[in-house]
Write an enzyme that holds these catalytic residues in place. Structure first.
Site, PDB file in Angstrom:
ATOM      1  N   LYS A   1      42.493  42.161  46.736  1.00  0.00           N
ATOM      2  CA  LYS A   1      42.891  43.246  47.659  1.00  0.00           C
ATOM      3  C   LYS A   1      42.944  42.679  49.063  1.00  0.00           C
ATOM      4  O   LYS A   1      42.203  41.749  49.401  1.00  0.00           O
ATOM      5  CB  LYS A   1      41.877  44.386  47.610  1.00  0.00           C
ATOM      6  CG  LYS A   1      42.443  45.718  48.071  1.00  0.00           C
ATOM      7  CD  LYS A   1      43.270  46.362  46.989  1.00  0.00           C
ATOM      8  CE  LYS A   1      43.896  47.679  47.433  1.00  0.00           C
ATOM      9  NZ  LYS A   1      44.502  48.393  46.289  1.00  0.00           N
TER      10      LYS A   1
ATOM     11  N   GLY B   1      51.021  61.420  49.777  1.00  0.00           N
ATOM     12  CA  GLY B   1      51.757  60.183  50.048  1.00  0.00           C
ATOM     13  C   GLY B   1      52.443  59.731  48.783  1.00  0.00           C
ATOM     14  O   GLY B   1      52.838  60.553  47.947  1.00  0.00           O
TER      15      GLY B   1
ATOM     16  N   GLY C   1      46.157  64.616  49.235  1.00  0.00           N
ATOM     17  CA  GLY C   1      46.928  63.414  49.570  1.00  0.00           C
ATOM     18  C   GLY C   1      48.357  63.635  49.128  1.00  0.00           C
ATOM     19  O   GLY C   1      48.615  63.883  47.947  1.00  0.00           O
TER      20      GLY C   1
HETATM   21  P1  NAD Z   1      49.902  56.781  51.126  1.00  0.00           P
HETATM   22  O1  NAD Z   1      49.562  56.182  52.436  1.00  0.00           O
HETATM   23  O2  NAD Z   1      51.326  56.825  50.680  1.00  0.00           O
HETATM   24  O3  NAD Z   1      49.347  58.281  51.039  1.00  0.00           O
HETATM   25  C1  NAD Z   1      48.026  58.637  51.368  1.00  0.00           C
HETATM   26  C2  NAD Z   1      48.027  60.151  51.590  1.00  0.00           C
HETATM   27  O4  NAD Z   1      46.690  60.577  51.811  1.00  0.00           O
HETATM   28  C3  NAD Z   1      48.844  60.574  52.818  1.00  0.00           C
HETATM   29  O5  NAD Z   1      49.544  61.761  52.509  1.00  0.00           O
HETATM   30  C4  NAD Z   1      47.758  60.880  53.853  1.00  0.00           C
HETATM   31  O6  NAD Z   1      48.184  61.838  54.800  1.00  0.00           O
HETATM   32  C5  NAD Z   1      46.704  61.436  52.941  1.00  0.00           C
HETATM   33  N1  NAD Z   1      45.386  61.486  53.539  1.00  0.00           N
HETATM   34  C6  NAD Z   1      44.782  60.543  54.309  1.00  0.00           C
HETATM   35  N2  NAD Z   1      43.584  61.011  54.696  1.00  0.00           N
HETATM   36  C7  NAD Z   1      43.459  62.248  54.158  1.00  0.00           C
HETATM   37  C8  NAD Z   1      42.459  63.249  54.200  1.00  0.00           C
HETATM   38  N3  NAD Z   1      41.378  63.056  54.905  1.00  0.00           N
HETATM   39  N4  NAD Z   1      42.651  64.411  53.516  1.00  0.00           N
HETATM   40  C9  NAD Z   1      43.782  64.606  52.821  1.00  0.00           C
HETATM   41  N5  NAD Z   1      44.757  63.716  52.759  1.00  0.00           N
HETATM   42  C10 NAD Z   1      44.599  62.553  53.418  1.00  0.00           C
HETATM   43  O7  NAD Z   1      48.987  55.999  50.058  1.00  0.00           O
HETATM   44  P2  NAD Z   1      49.165  55.948  48.493  1.00  0.00           P
HETATM   45  O8  NAD Z   1      49.869  54.694  48.153  1.00  0.00           O
HETATM   46  O9  NAD Z   1      49.663  57.258  48.002  1.00  0.00           O
HETATM   47  O10 NAD Z   1      47.650  55.743  48.044  1.00  0.00           O
HETATM   48  C11 NAD Z   1      46.743  56.821  47.919  1.00  0.00           C
HETATM   49  C12 NAD Z   1      45.538  56.365  47.105  1.00  0.00           C
HETATM   50  O11 NAD Z   1      45.990  55.879  45.844  1.00  0.00           O
HETATM   51  C13 NAD Z   1      44.718  55.224  47.711  1.00  0.00           C
HETATM   52  O12 NAD Z   1      43.364  55.385  47.321  1.00  0.00           O
HETATM   53  C14 NAD Z   1      45.288  54.003  47.036  1.00  0.00           C
HETATM   54  O13 NAD Z   1      44.373  52.915  47.035  1.00  0.00           O
HETATM   55  C15 NAD Z   1      45.490  54.564  45.655  1.00  0.00           C
HETATM   56  N6  NAD Z   1      46.452  53.823  44.828  1.00  0.00           N
HETATM   57  C16 NAD Z   1      47.736  53.661  45.225  1.00  0.00           C
HETATM   58  C17 NAD Z   1      48.615  52.980  44.395  1.00  0.00           C
HETATM   59  C18 NAD Z   1      50.065  52.820  44.740  1.00  0.00           C
HETATM   60  O14 NAD Z   1      50.815  52.311  43.886  1.00  0.00           O
HETATM   61  N7  NAD Z   1      50.519  53.277  45.894  1.00  0.00           N
HETATM   62  C19 NAD Z   1      48.158  52.437  43.185  1.00  0.00           C
HETATM   63  C20 NAD Z   1      46.844  52.660  42.793  1.00  0.00           C
HETATM   64  C21 NAD Z   1      45.997  53.355  43.630  1.00  0.00           C
END
Ligand code: NAD
Length: 435
Positions: free
Chosen positions: A109, A223, A221
């Site tokens: 990571k 995202g 979340g």
């Molecule tokens: P992203 O940046 O696209 O989205 C994150 C979302 O969380 C955003 O909408 C943000 O506004 C929201 N957020 C942040 N703080 C917040 C809070 N306090 N309350 C509510 N919402 C909040 O990131 P992502 O890629 O969607 O990743 C999200 C999670 O999934 C992370 O833990 C990441 O490690 C995990 N993850 C992502 C992937 C991937 O392929 N993108 C794979 C495995 C795990």
């Protein structure tokens, strides 16, 4: 956000979970010693020329946790709260995730301390390139393969791949996954984490007799992971998405939110808040809503001892990494909430990253249906292995079962590689069988 989130150290949590599983598996202490420290951790400084001519120096990390099963693999996070222990925890989760999924990767990571929203596109590009130059000596498609995480996306991966290719003086598409399709990215990768999460929800629903048509869902979340999971659950399974939240706020509509329209609203306004027809709720209210499925898809340590007692969902599917603390796990287990742990529920991303890397290395690209079918097969197999163990043993929850599956795979790989000396079991007479 729960007020305690800053005080909780995710790396200590992972170490505690590994400790419990190593003991339950009756494995030699060497397994714990190896899995509770990364094999290599790098701290780098990245000078970046800002648009106003000034220079800012950013701090970044790369943790290479364990490569018993294959090259280190794991995302790059751009966030102002990134720290070394968080990166170490995330790299350990990647090792466990790949091992649960039987994906031939280790865990890694990376992270940079930055609020990426404050940077211009040019500054962001220079930061991406600077970070990759700084960690390039320990990267490579057979060594360590990064991917996107919070705060980074396909464009960032394209810059990083391009910078690494310059460093190596030839195109090296396989050094990074999550790239745009034009540059060797895989069809289906953008949706993969969410789609994988949905596959595990479907299996859990079948196993528990929950009908997904009209099942109610809350998503924390909005995202990459949360928004696409909400869309797939609504469009493909007929679920009613009652509430979603992001860092700007949370919204609720008892009749269900139109996720496609909400995605457009968010892309225009930057947040889900003030979506027409929905009312605003707090993040804590969202987690405590009466619903069938809760998908935490933001950051770590959101479901804690403080709020776990209020959660009413029957299934918690962890889209995010580490959203539930161990105390919260115990409270949820006592209340018969089925938690689909991160190392399983969000493993669709790394699984399709693996497919992307396979396609890059072979130079032959698959259609989206093929990617999704292969993903489904991997997710269902992994779910069944974990769920069988969970049902068989009365002393573990789904997370405990997933850790036991992962650590048994890792211990066996390390044993046959000769990393554990002559013994793998704590008790030499133990005839260990997982299933
Ligand atoms: P992203 O940046 O696209 O989205 C994150 C979302 O969380 C955003 O909408 C943000 O506004 C929201 N957020 C942040 N703080 C917040 C809070 N306090 N309350 C509510 N919402 C909040 O990131 P992502 O890629 O969607 O990743 C999200 C999670 O999934 C992370 O833990 C990441 O490690 C995990 N993850 C992502 C992937 C991937 O392929 N993108 C794979 C495995 C795990």
């Amino acid at each position: 956000m729960p007020s305690m989130s800053k005080e909780i150290n995710s790396f200590e949590i992972v170490k505690g979970l590994i400790d419990t599983s190593v003991k339950k598996l009756n494995l030699n202490r060497a397994v714990y010693d190896i899995l509770t420290e990364p094999q290599r951790v790098l701290t780098v400084t990245i000078p970046v020329q800002m648009d106003d001519g000034s220079l800012r120096v950013f701090t970044g990390y790369r943790s290479q946790h364990n490569n018993a099963l294959g090259p280190y693999k794991g995302g790059i996070r751009f966030h102002h709260e990134v720290n070394m222990d968080e990166v170490k925890a995330l790299s350990a989760w990647m090792t466990l995730k790949c091992a649960v999924m039987n994906v031939p990767y280790g865990g890694g990571k990376g992270g940079v301390i930055v609020n990426h929203k404050e940077l211009s596109p040019g500054e962001l590009e220079r930061l991406c390139r600077g970070y990759i130059r700084a960690i390039a000596p320990v990267l490579g498609s057979e060594i360590d393969v990064p991917a996107p995480d919070v705060g980074t996306n396909g464009q960032a991966m394209a810059w990083m791949m391009d910078e690494f290719s310059r460093y190596r003086n030839h195109n090296e598409f396989g050094v990074i996954t999550g790239k745009p399709v034009m540059l060797g990215g895989s069809l289906g990768r953008l949706e993969a984490t969410s789609r994988g999460c949905v596959f595990t929800i479907r299996e859990a629903a079948k196993a528990t007799g929950l009908k997904l048509k009209d099942a109610t869902v809350a998503v924390q979340g909005f995202g990459n992971v949360g928004a696409i999971a909400a869309r797939l659950l609504q469009q493909e399974d007929g679920c009613r998405i009652l509430a979603v939240g992001d860092s700007g706020g949370a919204i609720y509509n008892p009749r269900g939110l139109d996720i496609k329209a909400l995605e457009e609203h968010k892309s225009c306004t930057g947040s889900v808040k003030e979506f027409p027809g929905a009312r605003s709720v707090t993040g804590e209210e969202l987690l405590a809503l009466s619903c069938d499925i809760l998908v935490p898809a933001a950051l770590e340590n959101q479901i804690t001892a403080e709020n776990a007692g209020q959660i009413k969902a029957k299934i918690v599917a962890e889209g995010a990494n580490g959203p539930t603390t161990p105390e919260a796990d115990r409270i949820l287990a006592a209340r018969k909430v089925l938690v689909l742990p991160d190392v399983l529920a969000n493993a669709g991303g790394v699984t399709v990253s693996y497919f992307e890397w396979v396609q890059n290395n072979s130079g032959y690209y698959w259609c989206e249906d093929e990617v999704n079918q292969r993903l489904e097969r991997k997710m269902v197999e992994a779910f069944n292995e974990v769920f069988c163990l969970y049902q068989k043993r009365k002393d573990v929850d789904m997370r405990g079962a997933a850790y036991m599956v992962a650590i048994s795979h890792l211990a066996e790989a390390m044993r046959v590689r000769g990393w554990l000396g002559s013994q793998v079991y704590a008790d030499a007479k133990c005839d260990y069988k997982l299933a």
